[in-house]
Design an enzyme around this catalytic site. Structure first.
Site, PDB file in Angstrom:
ATOM      1  N   GLY A   1      -0.255  -5.000   0.560  1.00 16.88           N
ATOM      2  CA  GLY A   1      -1.488  -4.907  -0.203  1.00 16.88           C
ATOM      3  C   GLY A   1      -1.402  -5.584  -1.560  1.00 16.88           C
TER       4      GLY A   1
ATOM      5  N   GLU B   1      -2.110  -9.119  -0.902  1.00 18.22           N
ATOM      6  CA  GLU B   1      -3.538  -9.236  -0.581  1.00 18.22           C
ATOM      7  C   GLU B   1      -4.407  -9.097  -1.822  1.00 18.22           C
ATOM      8  OE1 GLU B   1      -4.160  -7.580   3.837  1.00 18.22           O
ATOM      9  OE2 GLU B   1      -2.927  -6.270   2.599  1.00 18.22           O
TER      10      GLU B   1
ATOM     11  N   GLU C   1       3.553  -6.029   7.150  1.00 17.19           N
ATOM     12  CA  GLU C   1       2.910  -4.886   7.810  1.00 17.19           C
ATOM     13  C   GLU C   1       3.363  -4.676   9.251  1.00 17.19           C
ATOM     14  OE1 GLU C   1       0.062  -5.752   4.413  1.00 17.19           O
ATOM     15  OE2 GLU C   1       1.413  -6.880   5.732  1.00 17.19           O
TER      16      GLU C   1
ATOM     17  N   ALA D   1       0.849  -1.187   0.000  1.00 14.45           N
ATOM     18  CA  ALA D   1       0.000   0.000   0.000  1.00 14.45           C
ATOM     19  C   ALA D   1       0.890   1.244   0.000  1.00 14.45           C
ATOM     20  CB  ALA D   1      -0.914  -0.002   1.210  1.00 14.45           C
TER      21      ALA D   1
END
Length: 257
Positions: free
Chosen positions: A108, A111, A131, A65
């Protein structure tokens, strides 16, 4: 819609979404998330599309992200702004989704790949959920989907230590469907997508729903759902064509009805 962070194209019955933020290694910001979800929904609404491929660059599928967009926010701001909410629409897409992953698929990015139905990895791909090194946990489904994909012990190892898996280790763990040489990734993704897209579209929708049910329900409920869907498909013209083609020893010609 004109997109700024992705490129969209169509080849036959296959829709392609290419993440295109090269300077940020395709890091997921709110604009990119919104554009990916919108493009996927547009393809999903098109009966001429039977499979959707999500891919990035040779160096990075998506390296996480966009931390610069999030770092200064409070918990209230993250809750109210919900920068990744558009992915809820992405995960409801009926059309089979294929992630073609090269390079980094971290945070991300990993994911996003996990939201897809098939993950095809180049031998250069690397998967991780780091993370905890940023003082947070995965927030786009990583703790849930990764655990379902590879089991609790290995998911806990990845998440708690932040270590990444190579493409080969990810395949052995059950995280990815197939591994191919990096130079063959696009061609292999095309072949897989074209194969999926050649099936009856409503039957592919049904198969995807049954697969999803296997992850979201108990065995008994999942078996009942499967039996119901299996029987319901006998109302389709494509079921009649598929079985007639088998008996007549010829390729089926599906009309997606």
């Amino acid at each position: 819609m004109t997109y700024e962070t992705i490129r969209v194209s169509t080849t036959g019955r296959v829709g392609w979404i290419t993440l295109d933020r090269p300077r940020a290694l395709n890091a997921l910001n709110s604009q990119l998330v919104t554009e990916v979800a919108d493009a996927a929904e547009q393809f999903d609404a098109d009966e001429g599309i039977g499979a959707i491929v999500i891919t990035g660059s040779e160096r990075a599928f998506a390296a996480g992200a966009d931390i610069s967009e999030m770092s200064g926010k409070t918990s209230v701001e993250m809750t109210l702004s919900s920068p990744f909410a558009a992915f809820e629409h992405f995960t409801r897409v009926r059309t089979p989704l294929i992630a073609a992953v090269s390079g980094y698929a971290l945070g991300g990015g990993c994911e996003l790949a996990l939201m897809c139905d098939i993950i095809l990895a180049a031998d250069t791909a690397s998967f991780g959920l780091p993370e905890l090194t940023l003082g947070v946990i995965p927030g786009l489904g990583g703790t849930q989907r990764l655990t379902r994909a590879i089991g609790l012990p290995k998911a806990a190892d990845m998440i708690l230590t932040g270590r990444s898996l190579s493409a080969d280790e990810a395949e052995r763990a059950g995280l990815v469907s197939r591994v191919v040489p990096a130079a063959e990734l696009e061609g292999a993704a095309s072949t897989i997508a074209e194969t999926v897209a050649s099936r009856s579209l409503p039957v592919a929708y049904a198969a995807k729903e049954a697969l999803r049910a296997s992850q979201e329900s108990g065995l008994g409920e999942g078996l009942r759902f499967e039996r119901h869907v299996f029987a319901s498909l006998f109302s389709l013209d494509d079921q009649k064509e598929g079985m007639a083609a088998f008996l007549e020893k010829r390729p089926a010609v599906f009309q997606h009805r």
